[in-house]
Scaffold this motif. Sequence first.
Motif, PDB file in Angstrom:
ATOM      1  N   GLN A  63       0.829  -1.199   0.000  1.00 22.91           N
ATOM      2  CA  GLN A  63       0.000   0.000   0.000  1.00 22.91           C
ATOM      3  C   GLN A  63       0.868   1.255   0.000  1.00 22.91           C
ATOM      4  O   GLN A  63       0.494   2.282  -0.566  1.00 22.91           O
ATOM      5  N   SER A  64       2.039   1.165   0.623  1.00 26.18           N
ATOM      6  CA  SER A  64       2.941   2.318   0.675  1.00 26.18           C
ATOM      7  C   SER A  64       3.451   2.697  -0.709  1.00 26.18           C
ATOM      8  O   SER A  64       3.714   3.874  -0.982  1.00 26.18           O
ATOM      9  N   CYS A  65       3.597   1.691  -1.597  1.00 26.70           N
ATOM     10  CA  CYS A  65       4.055   1.969  -2.959  1.00 26.70           C
ATOM     11  C   CYS A  65       2.978   2.745  -3.717  1.00 26.70           C
ATOM     12  O   CYS A  65       3.274   3.691  -4.450  1.00 26.70           O
ATOM     13  N   LYS A  66       1.717   2.347  -3.516  1.00 23.16           N
ATOM     14  CA  LYS A  66       0.606   3.065  -4.135  1.00 23.16           C
ATOM     15  C   LYS A  66       0.545   4.500  -3.607  1.00 23.16           C
ATOM     16  O   LYS A  66       0.299   5.441  -4.365  1.00 23.16           O
ATOM     17  N   ALA A  67       0.783   4.635  -2.286  1.00 24.68           N
ATOM     18  CA  ALA A  67       0.776   5.974  -1.680  1.00 24.68           C
ATOM     19  C   ALA A  67       1.920   6.828  -2.218  1.00 24.68           C
ATOM     20  O   ALA A  67       1.751   8.024  -2.469  1.00 24.68           O
ATOM     21  N   GLY A  68       3.086   6.216  -2.408  1.00 26.02           N
ATOM     22  CA  GLY A  68       4.218   6.946  -2.973  1.00 26.02           C
ATOM     23  C   GLY A  68       3.928   7.439  -4.373  1.00 26.02           C
ATOM     24  O   GLY A  68       4.293   8.567  -4.745  1.00 26.02           O
ATOM     25  N   LEU A  69       3.255   6.589  -5.153  1.00 26.46           N
ATOM     26  CA  LEU A  69       2.861   6.998  -6.508  1.00 26.46           C
ATOM     27  C   LEU A  69       1.900   8.176  -6.445  1.00 26.46           C
ATOM     28  O   LEU A  69       2.029   9.140  -7.215  1.00 26.46           O
ATOM     29  N   LEU A  70       0.919   8.115  -5.537  1.00 29.42           N
ATOM     30  CA  LEU A  70      -0.062   9.202  -5.423  1.00 29.42           C
ATOM     31  C   LEU A  70       0.596  10.501  -4.960  1.00 29.42           C
ATOM     32  O   LEU A  70       0.184  11.582  -5.373  1.00 29.42           O
ATOM     33  N   GLN A  71       1.617  10.391  -4.113  1.00 23.83           N
ATOM     34  CA  GLN A  71       2.340  11.591  -3.690  1.00 23.83           C
ATOM     35  C   GLN A  71       3.050  12.226  -4.880  1.00 23.83           C
ATOM     36  O   GLN A  71       3.039  13.453  -5.042  1.00 23.83           O
ATOM     37  N   ASN A  72       3.672  11.387  -5.711  1.00 26.38           N
ATOM     38  CA  ASN A  72       4.300  11.878  -6.933  1.00 26.38           C
ATOM     39  C   ASN A  72       3.268  12.518  -7.852  1.00 26.38           C
ATOM     40  O   ASN A  72       3.495  13.589  -8.424  1.00 26.38           O
ATOM     41  N   LEU A  73       2.140  11.838  -7.978  1.00 29.40           N
ATOM     42  CA  LEU A  73       1.057  12.333  -8.825  1.00 29.40           C
ATOM     43  C   LEU A  73       0.523  13.664  -8.312  1.00 29.40           C
ATOM     44  O   LEU A  73       0.276  14.589  -9.092  1.00 29.40           O
ATOM     45  N   LYS A  74       0.380  13.758  -7.005  1.00 29.97           N
ATOM     46  CA  LYS A  74      -0.095  15.000  -6.393  1.00 29.97           C
ATOM     47  C   LYS A  74       0.841  16.158  -6.711  1.00 29.97           C
ATOM     48  O   LYS A  74       0.393  17.240  -7.111  1.00 29.97           O
ATOM     49  N   THR A  75       2.144  15.927  -6.563  1.00 27.53           N
ATOM     50  CA  THR A  75       3.142  16.968  -6.850  1.00 27.53           C
ATOM     51  C   THR A  75       3.084  17.392  -8.312  1.00 27.53           C
ATOM     52  O   THR A  75       3.103  18.585  -8.633  1.00 27.53           O
ATOM     53  N   ASP A  76       3.007  16.398  -9.206  1.00 26.90           N
ATOM     54  CA  ASP A  76       2.979  16.692 -10.642  1.00 26.90           C
ATOM     55  C   ASP A  76       1.697  17.421 -11.039  1.00 26.90           C
ATOM     56  O   ASP A  76       1.729  18.361 -11.827  1.00 26.90           O
ATOM     57  N   TRP A  77       0.560  16.977 -10.484  1.00 27.69           N
ATOM     58  CA  TRP A  77      -0.714  17.607 -10.836  1.00 27.69           C
ATOM     59  C   TRP A  77      -0.791  19.046 -10.337  1.00 27.69           C
ATOM     60  O   TRP A  77      -1.426  19.882 -10.972  1.00 27.69           O
ATOM     61  N   LYS A  78      -0.185  19.317  -9.205  1.00 25.82           N
ATOM     62  CA  LYS A  78      -0.144  20.694  -8.710  1.00 25.82           C
ATOM     63  C   LYS A  78       0.598  21.589  -9.700  1.00 25.82           C
ATOM     64  O   LYS A  78       0.170  22.710  -9.991  1.00 25.82           O
ATOM     65  N   LYS A  79       1.721  21.074 -10.215  1.00 22.53           N
ATOM     66  CA  LYS A  79       2.493  21.836 -11.201  1.00 22.53           C
ATOM     67  C   LYS A  79       1.689  22.019 -12.488  1.00 22.53           C
ATOM     68  O   LYS A  79       1.663  23.101 -13.081  1.00 22.53           O
ATOM     69  N   VAL A  80       1.033  20.931 -12.919  1.00 21.03           N
ATOM     70  CA  VAL A  80       0.222  20.989 -14.145  1.00 21.03           C
ATOM     71  C   VAL A  80      -0.915  21.983 -13.985  1.00 21.03           C
ATOM     72  O   VAL A  80      -1.236  22.733 -14.914  1.00 21.03           O
ATOM     73  N   ALA A  81      -1.532  22.004 -12.811  1.00 18.62           N
ATOM     74  CA  ALA A  81      -2.641  22.924 -12.571  1.00 18.62           C
ATOM     75  C   ALA A  81      -2.199  24.377 -12.690  1.00 18.62           C
ATOM     76  O   ALA A  81      -2.930  25.214 -13.236  1.00 18.62           O
ATOM     77  N   VAL A  82      -1.004  24.680 -12.181  1.00 22.96           N
ATOM     78  CA  VAL A  82      -0.471  26.053 -12.294  1.00 22.96           C
ATOM     79  C   VAL A  82      -0.222  26.403 -13.759  1.00 22.96           C
ATOM     80  O   VAL A  82      -0.560  27.501 -14.221  1.00 22.96           O
ATOM     81  N   VAL A  83       0.373  25.450 -14.503  1.00 20.77           N
ATOM     82  CA  VAL A  83       0.602  25.674 -15.932  1.00 20.77           C
ATOM     83  C   VAL A  83      -0.731  25.850 -16.656  1.00 20.77           C
ATOM     84  O   VAL A  83      -0.871  26.694 -17.556  1.00 20.77           O
ATOM     85  N   ASN A  84      -1.733  25.063 -16.256  1.00 18.65           N
ATOM     86  CA  ASN A  84      -3.061  25.160 -16.879  1.00 18.65           C
ATOM     87  C   ASN A  84      -3.662  26.555 -16.728  1.00 18.65           C
ATOM     88  O   ASN A  84      -4.335  27.056 -17.629  1.00 18.65           O
ATOM     89  N   ILE A  85      -3.444  27.174 -15.580  1.00 15.41           N
ATOM     90  CA  ILE A  85      -3.967  28.528 -15.356  1.00 15.41           C
ATOM     91  C   ILE A  85      -3.348  29.502 -16.357  1.00 15.41           C
ATOM     92  O   ILE A  85      -4.049  30.353 -16.930  1.00 15.41           O
ATOM     93  N   ILE A  86      -2.039  29.368 -16.570  1.00 14.60           N
ATOM     94  CA  ILE A  86      -1.353  30.229 -17.542  1.00 14.60           C
ATOM     95  C   ILE A  86      -1.887  29.979 -18.945  1.00 14.60           C
ATOM     96  O   ILE A  86      -2.163  30.920 -19.705  1.00 14.60           O
ATOM     97  N   VAL A  87      -2.054  28.679 -19.291  1.00 12.28           N
ATOM     98  CA  VAL A  87      -2.581  28.321 -20.616  1.00 12.28           C
ATOM     99  C   VAL A  87      -4.003  28.842 -20.784  1.00 12.28           C
ATOM    100  O   VAL A  87      -4.381  29.315 -21.865  1.00 12.28           O
ATOM    101  N   LEU A  88      -4.803  28.769 -19.709  1.00  7.10           N
ATOM    102  CA  LEU A  88      -6.181  29.264 -19.769  1.00  7.10           C
ATOM    103  C   LEU A  88      -6.231  30.754 -20.106  1.00  7.10           C
ATOM    104  O   LEU A  88      -7.036  31.191 -20.932  1.00  7.10           O
ATOM    105  N   VAL A  89      -5.368  31.523 -19.440  1.00  4.78           N
ATOM    106  CA  VAL A  89      -5.315  32.961 -19.724  1.00  4.78           C
ATOM    107  C   VAL A  89      -4.948  33.199 -21.180  1.00  4.78           C
ATOM    108  O   VAL A  89      -5.566  34.032 -21.864  1.00  4.78           O
ATOM    109  N   PHE A  90      -3.968  32.451 -21.684  1.00  2.00           N
ATOM    110  CA  PHE A  90      -3.551  32.582 -23.084  1.00  2.00           C
ATOM    111  C   PHE A  90      -4.693  32.207 -24.033  1.00  2.00           C
ATOM    112  O   PHE A  90      -4.961  32.926 -25.008  1.00  2.00           O
ATOM    113  N   LEU A  91      -5.391  31.108 -23.746  1.00  3.34           N
ATOM    114  CA  LEU A  91      -6.490  30.662 -24.617  1.00  3.34           C
ATOM    115  C   LEU A  91      -7.639  31.673 -24.630  1.00  3.34           C
ATOM    116  O   LEU A  91      -8.263  31.899 -25.670  1.00  3.34           O
ATOM    117  N   ILE A  92      -7.913  32.262 -23.480  1.00  2.00           N
ATOM    118  CA  ILE A  92      -8.990  33.261 -23.410  1.00  2.00           C
ATOM    119  C   ILE A  92      -8.639  34.484 -24.261  1.00  2.00           C
ATOM    120  O   ILE A  92      -9.497  35.042 -24.961  1.00  2.00           O
TER     121      ILE A  92
END
Length: 265
Positions: A216-245
């Motif tokens: 279960q700890s391996c699954k949790a480690g993956l989710l922690q990695n995913l959480k970190t990456d998605w946070k970064k992606v979400a910030v990039v998405n905000i910038i892309v959203l402004v550009f698309l608008i």
Amino acid sequence: MVRFSNNLIGLLNLLTLLLSIPVIVGGVWLSKQGSTECERWLEKPVIALGVFLLLVSIAGLVGACCRVSWLLWLYLLVMFLLIVLLFVFTIFAFVVTNKGAGKVVSNKGYKEYRLGDYSNWLQKRVNNTKTWNRIKSCLQGGDLCYDFHHQFLNYTVLQFSKQELSALQSGCCKPAEDCQFIYNNSTNWTKGTAAYNNTDCDAWSNDPNILCFNCQSCKAGLLQNLKTDWKKVAVVNIIVLVFLIIVYSIGCCAFRNNRSENWKY
């Protein structure tokens, strides 16, 4: 000035069209070179993204520069849907990654991760046997714990305990602290004879192909990695959203110009 918005939209879509070519080529290259299931899975989204960018760019380029109003209208519709989808995904990414964090272990440089700390939606994804088997094969094929083993092979238990491990290294390549195993080296531990409250202790194996990939700890480690990456992606998405608008607003001006010129004719 009337033609400025049309020319600008045309230029932006020309750049996007040129960008789509290496994306498609990269997807095709992955399909030819991919040796693991991860790489083979990645090729389809990459090619689909490249084709999508190509078609949308052509519609915007022709619609703006050749005054084809229906193509420009189609382009604006796709852009609007893309803005909505990106906005929804960004909100979703923030919500599902809001929970979960590593637990500090006393006198250790690394943290440990518990699956129950993360959002229920993410837990359901990794608890699906078929999904986890696919993810596990990717982690094993990526030499995650092979590199971990060689990096810390000659470390004493004290030296090892002071290392700042990544979430995946901590969760997948070593047993949990609850198990109280005897350290031999970074990926080889001697189990005790006592009963374990943590099911990960029974799941651990010194076999380099197994280790804690079923934990279960391996699954949790993956989710922690995913959480970190998605946070970064979400910030990039905000910038892309402004550009698309901004692009969408310019596109609306170009569409209005097209309609005005068509009325004149």
